[in-house]
Design a protein around this motif. Structure first.
Motif, PDB file in Angstrom:
ATOM      1  N   THR A   1       0.830  -1.310   0.015  1.00  0.00           N
ATOM      2  CA  THR A   1      -0.045   0.006  -0.025  1.00  0.00           C
ATOM      3  C   THR A   1       0.973   1.270  -0.020  1.00  0.00           C
ATOM      4  O   THR A   1       0.321   2.349   0.326  1.00  0.00           O
ATOM      5  CB  THR A   1      -1.035   0.019   1.228  1.00  0.00           C
ATOM      6  OG1 THR A   1      -0.089  -0.144   2.399  1.00  0.00           O
ATOM      7  CG2 THR A   1      -1.985  -1.260   1.032  1.00  0.00           C
TER       8      THR A   1
ATOM      9  N   LEU B   1      -7.346  -3.026  11.370  1.00  0.00           N
ATOM     10  CA  LEU B   1      -7.433  -3.350   9.817  1.00  0.00           C
ATOM     11  C   LEU B   1      -6.609  -4.336   9.389  1.00  0.00           C
ATOM     12  O   LEU B   1      -5.797  -4.855  10.148  1.00  0.00           O
ATOM     13  CB  LEU B   1      -6.913  -1.889   9.017  1.00  0.00           C
ATOM     14  CG  LEU B   1      -8.017  -0.786   9.301  1.00  0.00           C
ATOM     15  CD1 LEU B   1      -7.314   0.698   8.648  1.00  0.00           C
ATOM     16  CD2 LEU B   1      -9.400  -0.851   9.384  1.00  0.00           C
ATOM     17  N   ASP B   2      -6.658  -4.535   8.085  1.00  0.00           N
ATOM     18  CA  ASP B   2      -5.581  -5.989   7.464  1.00  0.00           C
ATOM     19  C   ASP B   2      -4.478  -5.849   8.027  1.00  0.00           C
ATOM     20  O   ASP B   2      -3.799  -4.665   8.170  1.00  0.00           O
ATOM     21  CB  ASP B   2      -5.635  -5.958   5.977  1.00  0.00           C
ATOM     22  CG  ASP B   2      -7.309  -6.174   5.786  1.00  0.00           C
ATOM     23  OD1 ASP B   2      -7.881  -6.870   6.261  1.00  0.00           O
ATOM     24  OD2 ASP B   2      -7.630  -6.125   4.629  1.00  0.00           O
TER      25      ASP B   2
ATOM     26  N   ILE C   1      -1.804  -3.112   6.707  1.00  0.00           N
ATOM     27  CA  ILE C   1      -1.998  -1.626   6.859  1.00  0.00           C
ATOM     28  C   ILE C   1      -1.056  -1.279   7.697  1.00  0.00           C
ATOM     29  O   ILE C   1      -0.941  -1.833   8.933  1.00  0.00           O
ATOM     30  CB  ILE C   1      -3.141  -1.517   6.952  1.00  0.00           C
ATOM     31  CG1 ILE C   1      -4.391  -2.130   5.835  1.00  0.00           C
ATOM     32  CG2 ILE C   1      -3.705   0.047   7.097  1.00  0.00           C
ATOM     33  CD1 ILE C   1      -3.914  -1.755   4.600  1.00  0.00           C
TER      34      ILE C   1
ATOM     35  N   PRO D   1      -3.420   4.664   7.565  1.00  0.00           N
ATOM     36  CA  PRO D   1      -4.553   3.811   7.336  1.00  0.00           C
ATOM     37  C   PRO D   1      -5.550   4.389   6.361  1.00  0.00           C
ATOM     38  O   PRO D   1      -6.165   3.839   5.521  1.00  0.00           O
ATOM     39  CB  PRO D   1      -5.103   3.394   8.476  1.00  0.00           C
ATOM     40  CG  PRO D   1      -4.897   4.451   9.540  1.00  0.00           C
ATOM     41  CD  PRO D   1      -3.628   4.798   9.103  1.00  0.00           C
TER      42      PRO D   1
ATOM     43  N   GLU E   1      -3.935   4.180   2.981  1.00  0.00           N
ATOM     44  CA  GLU E   1      -3.642   2.672   2.481  1.00  0.00           C
ATOM     45  C   GLU E   1      -4.772   1.972   2.212  1.00  0.00           C
ATOM     46  O   GLU E   1      -4.993   0.934   1.564  1.00  0.00           O
ATOM     47  CB  GLU E   1      -2.785   1.989   3.589  1.00  0.00           C
ATOM     48  CG  GLU E   1      -1.330   2.609   3.841  1.00  0.00           C
ATOM     49  CD  GLU E   1      -0.434   2.275   4.801  1.00  0.00           C
ATOM     50  OE1 GLU E   1      -0.223   0.860   4.541  1.00  0.00           O
ATOM     51  OE2 GLU E   1       0.014   2.780   5.822  1.00  0.00           O
ATOM     52  N   ASP E   2      -5.896   2.213   3.167  1.00  0.00           N
ATOM     53  CA  ASP E   2      -6.946   1.357   3.318  1.00  0.00           C
ATOM     54  C   ASP E   2      -8.121   2.144   3.474  1.00  0.00           C
ATOM     55  O   ASP E   2      -9.033   2.213   4.530  1.00  0.00           O
ATOM     56  CB  ASP E   2      -7.173   0.440   3.828  1.00  0.00           C
ATOM     57  CG  ASP E   2      -8.288  -0.783   4.004  1.00  0.00           C
ATOM     58  OD1 ASP E   2      -8.967  -0.630   3.018  1.00  0.00           O
ATOM     59  OD2 ASP E   2      -8.546  -1.480   4.857  1.00  0.00           O
TER      60      ASP E   2
ATOM     61  N   GLY F   1     -11.621   0.504   3.951  1.00  0.00           N
ATOM     62  CA  GLY F   1     -11.579  -0.159   5.215  1.00  0.00           C
ATOM     63  C   GLY F   1     -11.683   0.864   6.636  1.00  0.00           C
ATOM     64  O   GLY F   1     -12.350   0.631   7.426  1.00  0.00           O
TER      65      GLY F   1
END
Length: 326
Positions: free
Chosen positions: A216, A299-300, A303, A307, A310-311, A314
């Motif tokens: 990411t 989060l995943d 990540i 965040p 990156e997501d 999410g």
């Protein structure tokens, strides 16, 4: 031999001088649009940049976004539209010394002043008596802690906080792992003005990229947008002054962590667990021990420290789940 080195030195000096005065990069179309769609207000003679979007009609909800170090309010652009579908007002600012805001030097930058700027912005917008949802990241988490402390003191003129959502901020000095360059700059000394003057895109990108997850990481154009925000108004020259927040956080730990520990409003933490600055599991264990009433979204596992970039989906889903829970 001596004459040869003298000649090299004479040739290098104008090149070095030119390098140290490289103008900031031009703004990308996206970053230029972000700037032109925003506004400025004046705080004690200093211009502060902010964004203020009107979203859902008829909703009373307001969210104020507090960005991290060393970037700017542009960190929120990937979730901005999603927030306008839930909130009536979505507001973000560039803290003093960041992004498009003024970057005075010399200046004693402090978390206290940044919190006062947030309060001044809400007064400027006529929202000082409204209940505010705070959403923060990194450096912004510390500013949110100071705002929370003031709110708990019931001081007149302070904003009223309805909820607080933190994300990947070093709210505990003992679990925070600053980068090497941050360590060098925060302690000041003779190296600081040299390092800030020598900082360039290569140094910046190589320093920031590792705090993103392996899948990411930002593109080169995204890194250039971040760097352009820093270089605006010669912001690279105040980074050492801004980094004094690390020392302030240690000095005022009892005040700021205490404000969180005794919180009565809804509070949430969105966590990218691969964060090298606030490492898992040490950070999360201390957070849950200190704030047992807080909810957490992890989060995943790939990540990291940014965040919301990156997501974004999410992150937005985690935040909406929190906001809709009370």
């Amino acid at each position: 031999m001596r004459e040869w080195w003298v000649q090299v030195g004479l040739l290098a000096m104008p090149l070095l001088a030119a390098y140290l005065h490289i103008p900031p990069p031009q703004l990308s179309p996206a970053l230029h649009s972000w700037k032109t769609s925003g506004k400025f207000f004046t705080y004690k003679g200093l211009r502060i940049f902010y964004q203020d979007s009107v979203g859902v009609v008829g909703s009373p909800e307001i969210v104020v976004l507090l960005h991290g170090f060393p970037t700017s309010s542009y960190d929120w652009y990937k979730i901005w539209e999603g927030l306008t579908l839930r909130f009536h007002r979505v507001i973000a600012l560039d803290f003093l010394g960041f992004g498009f805001s003024d970057k005075p030097r010399p200046h004693h930058y402090s978390i206290f002043e940044q919190a006062s700027i947030v309060e001044a912005l809400l007064r400027h917008l006529g929202l000082q008596n409204r209940r505010i949802n705070l959403l923060s990241h990194d450096y912004g988490d510390i500013v949110a802690q100071e705002l929370l402390y003031r709110y708990k003191q019931n001081r007149s003129g302070r904003l009223t906080i309805k909820s607080l959502c933190l994300s990947n901020g070093g709210i505990f000095p003992e679990t925070h792992r600053p980068l090497l360059l941050q360590k060098l700059l925060k302690d000041g000394g003779v190296l600081s003005p040299i390092l800030t003057r020598l900082m360039n895109f290569f140094v910046f990108s190589r320093g920031l990229t590792p705090v993103f997850g392996p899948y990411t990481r930002p593109s080169e154009s995204e890194l250039w947008d971040m760097w352009a925000g820093i270089r605006n108004n010669d912001g690279n020259l105040v980074i050492d002054s801004l980094l004094q927040y690390i020392n302030q956080r240690k000095k005022f730990r009892r005040r700021w962590v205490g404000a969180l520990a005794s919180v009565t409003i809804p509070i949430h933490f969105i966590y990218g667990p691969l964060d090298p600055v606030n490492p898992y599991p040490e950070f999360l264990e201390l957070y849950r021990k200190t704030l047992p009433r807080s909810t957490v979204s992890i989060l995943d596992d790939h990540i990291s420290h940014y965040p919301q970039l990156e997501d974004p989906m999410g992150f937005l889903n985690a935040y909406m789940g929190f906001i809709n829970s009370f």
